[in-house]
Design a protein around this motif. Structure first.
Motif, PDB file in Angstrom:
ATOM      1  N   GLU A   1       0.799  -1.343   0.155  1.00  0.00           N
ATOM      2  CA  GLU A   1       0.106   0.025  -0.076  1.00  0.00           C
ATOM      3  C   GLU A   1       0.897   1.245  -0.035  1.00  0.00           C
ATOM      4  OE1 GLU A   1      -3.006   2.228   2.773  1.00  0.00           O
ATOM      5  OE2 GLU A   1      -3.396  -0.018   2.534  1.00  0.00           O
ATOM      6  N   ASP A   2       2.093   1.319   0.918  1.00  0.00           N
ATOM      7  CA  ASP A   2       2.662   2.384   0.659  1.00  0.00           C
ATOM      8  C   ASP A   2       3.504   2.935  -0.541  1.00  0.00           C
ATOM      9  OD1 ASP A   2       2.260   2.974   3.482  1.00  0.00           O
ATOM     10  OD2 ASP A   2       4.014   1.903   4.172  1.00  0.00           O
ATOM     11  N   ALA A   3       3.996   1.668  -1.029  1.00  0.00           N
ATOM     12  CA  ALA A   3       4.346   1.847  -2.656  1.00  0.00           C
ATOM     13  C   ALA A   3       3.654   2.448  -3.531  1.00  0.00           C
ATOM     14  CB  ALA A   3       5.180   0.640  -3.073  1.00  0.00           C
ATOM     15  N   LEU A   4       2.331   1.901  -3.522  1.00  0.00           N
ATOM     16  CA  LEU A   4       1.462   2.100  -4.481  1.00  0.00           C
ATOM     17  C   LEU A   4       0.939   3.644  -4.275  1.00  0.00           C
ATOM     18  CD1 LEU A   4      -0.624  -1.159  -4.612  1.00  0.00           C
ATOM     19  CD2 LEU A   4       1.019  -0.385  -6.201  1.00  0.00           C
ATOM     20  N   PHE A   5       0.736   3.871  -3.007  1.00  0.00           N
ATOM     21  CA  PHE A   5       0.354   5.321  -2.650  1.00  0.00           C
ATOM     22  C   PHE A   5       1.275   6.342  -3.161  1.00  0.00           C
ATOM     23  CE2 PHE A   5      -0.131   9.077  -0.101  1.00  0.00           C
ATOM     24  CZ  PHE A   5      -1.841   9.202  -0.020  1.00  0.00           C
ATOM     25  N   GLY A   6       2.524   5.933  -2.948  1.00  0.00           N
ATOM     26  CA  GLY A   6       3.797   6.958  -3.383  1.00  0.00           C
ATOM     27  C   GLY A   6       3.769   6.954  -4.960  1.00  0.00           C
ATOM     28  N   LYS A   7       3.480   5.904  -5.671  1.00  0.00           N
ATOM     29  CA  LYS A   7       3.569   5.966  -7.019  1.00  0.00           C
ATOM     30  C   LYS A   7       2.157   6.710  -7.632  1.00  0.00           C
ATOM     31  CE  LYS A   7       3.717   3.179 -11.211  1.00  0.00           C
ATOM     32  NZ  LYS A   7       3.644   1.610 -11.765  1.00  0.00           N
ATOM     33  N   ILE A   8       0.999   6.186  -7.370  1.00  0.00           N
ATOM     34  CA  ILE A   8      -0.291   6.836  -7.899  1.00  0.00           C
ATOM     35  C   ILE A   8      -0.611   8.139  -7.187  1.00  0.00           C
ATOM     36  CG2 ILE A   8      -2.620   6.195  -8.103  1.00  0.00           C
ATOM     37  CD1 ILE A   8      -1.868   3.170  -8.129  1.00  0.00           C
ATOM     38  N   VAL A   9      -0.352   8.471  -6.118  1.00  0.00           N
ATOM     39  CA  VAL A   9      -0.954   9.648  -5.447  1.00  0.00           C
ATOM     40  C   VAL A   9       0.252  10.662  -5.422  1.00  0.00           C
ATOM     41  CG1 VAL A   9      -1.932  10.924  -3.354  1.00  0.00           C
ATOM     42  CG2 VAL A   9      -2.734   8.466  -4.021  1.00  0.00           C
ATOM     43  N   ARG A  10       1.422  10.278  -4.611  1.00  0.00           N
ATOM     44  CA  ARG A  10       2.302  11.328  -4.581  1.00  0.00           C
ATOM     45  C   ARG A  10       3.031  11.802  -5.864  1.00  0.00           C
ATOM     46  NH1 ARG A  10       0.665  13.412   0.067  1.00  0.00           N
ATOM     47  NH2 ARG A  10       1.180  11.667   1.993  1.00  0.00           N
ATOM     48  N   ARG A  11       3.329  10.481  -6.675  1.00  0.00           N
ATOM     49  CA  ARG A  11       4.072  10.818  -7.832  1.00  0.00           C
ATOM     50  C   ARG A  11       3.302  11.010  -9.110  1.00  0.00           C
ATOM     51  NH1 ARG A  11       7.271   5.754  -7.977  1.00  0.00           N
ATOM     52  NH2 ARG A  11       7.805   6.128 -10.188  1.00  0.00           N
ATOM     53  N   ARG A  12       1.905  10.823  -8.892  1.00  0.00           N
ATOM     54  CA  ARG A  12       0.749  11.380  -9.756  1.00  0.00           C
ATOM     55  C   ARG A  12       0.953  10.423 -11.040  1.00  0.00           C
ATOM     56  NH1 ARG A  12      -2.075  15.139  -7.462  1.00  0.00           N
ATOM     57  NH2 ARG A  12      -3.452  15.316  -9.352  1.00  0.00           N
ATOM     58  N   ARG A  13       1.210   9.137 -10.974  1.00  0.00           N
ATOM     59  CA  ARG A  13       1.230   8.241 -12.080  1.00  0.00           C
ATOM     60  C   ARG A  13      -0.031   7.223 -11.940  1.00  0.00           C
ATOM     61  NH1 ARG A  13       6.405   6.002 -13.294  1.00  0.00           N
ATOM     62  NH2 ARG A  13       5.278   4.407 -14.243  1.00  0.00           N
ATOM     63  N   GLY A  14       0.179   6.370 -12.928  1.00  0.00           N
ATOM     64  CA  GLY A  14      -1.096   5.380 -13.193  1.00  0.00           C
ATOM     65  C   GLY A  14      -0.286   3.865 -12.713  1.00  0.00           C
ATOM     66  N   GLY A  15      -0.734   3.009 -13.219  1.00  0.00           N
ATOM     67  CA  GLY A  15      -0.303   1.532 -12.993  1.00  0.00           C
ATOM     68  C   GLY A  15      -1.193   0.484 -13.926  1.00  0.00           C
ATOM     69  N   PHE A  16      -0.906  -0.771 -13.635  1.00  0.00           N
ATOM     70  CA  PHE A  16      -1.868  -1.696 -14.277  1.00  0.00           C
ATOM     71  C   PHE A  16      -2.647  -2.289 -13.304  1.00  0.00           C
ATOM     72  CE2 PHE A  16       1.733  -5.361 -14.650  1.00  0.00           C
ATOM     73  CZ  PHE A  16       1.983  -5.050 -13.325  1.00  0.00           C
TER      74      PHE A  16
END
Length: 267
Positions: free
Chosen positions: A51-66
């Motif tokens: 959860e921490d890594a995904l939050f950092g990527k999608i919310v903090r870094r404003r990225r997407g994902g699969f």
């Protein structure tokens, strides 16, 4: 989880109640704001299903994902907002009608007065929750959906008459998807290693950036243009998807890292 930051990422005010109307709005906004993309695979970034890594990527870094990333984190947000949520594995139907491997996809089931399928990680798919107990076709801006009984108690989901995936009824923790996420990110047989995509729905259709090809569908009409420079590609990522990339992903077939370097990260 910093729920305020996540809701701000989606452009959503704090919801009044965890009901179906709010769920519908959250799903619409997530799809519009957070692109479906596999850029990490072609940037040499590890896929971390915590959860921490995904939050950092999608919310903090404003990225997407699969799928594992998008539905994994969205499920956590919904739980924080008071929803009864579970993650479920699915096998994706191939073009020839055969099924892909187990845990090929991760989707969300939300239990309200009945169970609803929520999916923000399948690319072009339903923009609204789908009633899992529904026997009639369910209309959606992205097509007509059917939910049918499948062998062994599973559920087949069809879009415009075409089978999309077979959903397990058994709930799973996000950690169950770690090995398959690693395979999807590293295997030469995975369609994610063979293609480069960034896509999201728009009010009039859909926009997709695949390498140097920008594809827009507006009111059912498809427009495609080849971007002539790295500067133009960077601009398209920023303008259409809100992604400010420090470098561009490497085209498929020219992976910047070996599969051994993209090892799975366990929670």
């Amino acid at each position: 989880m910093d729920v305020d930051a996540y809701l701000d990422r989606l452009g959503v005010a704090w919801p009044a109640a965890p009901d179906l109307a709010t769920l519908r709005h959250l799903q619409e906004r997530h799809l519009a704001a957070v692109p479906f993309e596999n850029l990490s695979i072609h940037l040499g970034e590890p896929i971390e299903l915590t959860e921490d890594a995904l939050f950092g990527k999608i919310v903090r870094r404003r990225r997407g994902g699969f799928c594992y990333e998008l539905n994994g984190l969205f499920a956590a947000l919904l739980r924080s907002l008071g929803y009864d949520v579970s993650l479920h594995a699915a096998q994706v139907f191939r073009p020839d009608g055969t099924l892909g491997p187990p845990l090929d996809h991760a989707a969300i089931v939300v239990s309200l007065d009945e169970d609803w399928l929520v999916d923000v990680g399948f690319g072009r798919f339903s923009r609204h929750p789908l009633r899992l107990a529904g026997v009639d076709a369910q209309s959606d801006p992205d097509g007509e959906f059917l939910v049918l009984d499948a062998p062994l108690g599973d559920i087949d989901v069809l879009q415009d008459g075409k089978p999309q995936y077979r959903l397990e009824r058994r709930p799973r923790p996000l950690s169950d998807f770690v090995p398959m996420a690693w395979w999807q990110a590293t295997s030469p047989s995975s369609h994610f290693t063979k293609s480069l995509t960034c896509s999201r729905p728009t009010s009039q259709g859909r926009v997709t950036l695949s390498g140097d090809r920008l594809i827009e569908t507006v009111d059912g009409v498809r427009h495609e243009v080849v971007l002539a420079s790295e500067a133009a590609i960077r601009l398209a990522y920023r303008v259409y998807f809100g992604l400010a990339l420090s470098r561009l992903p490497t085209p498929p077939g020219e992976s910047p890292l070996t599969s051994g370097e993209l090892s799975p990260t366990l929670p």
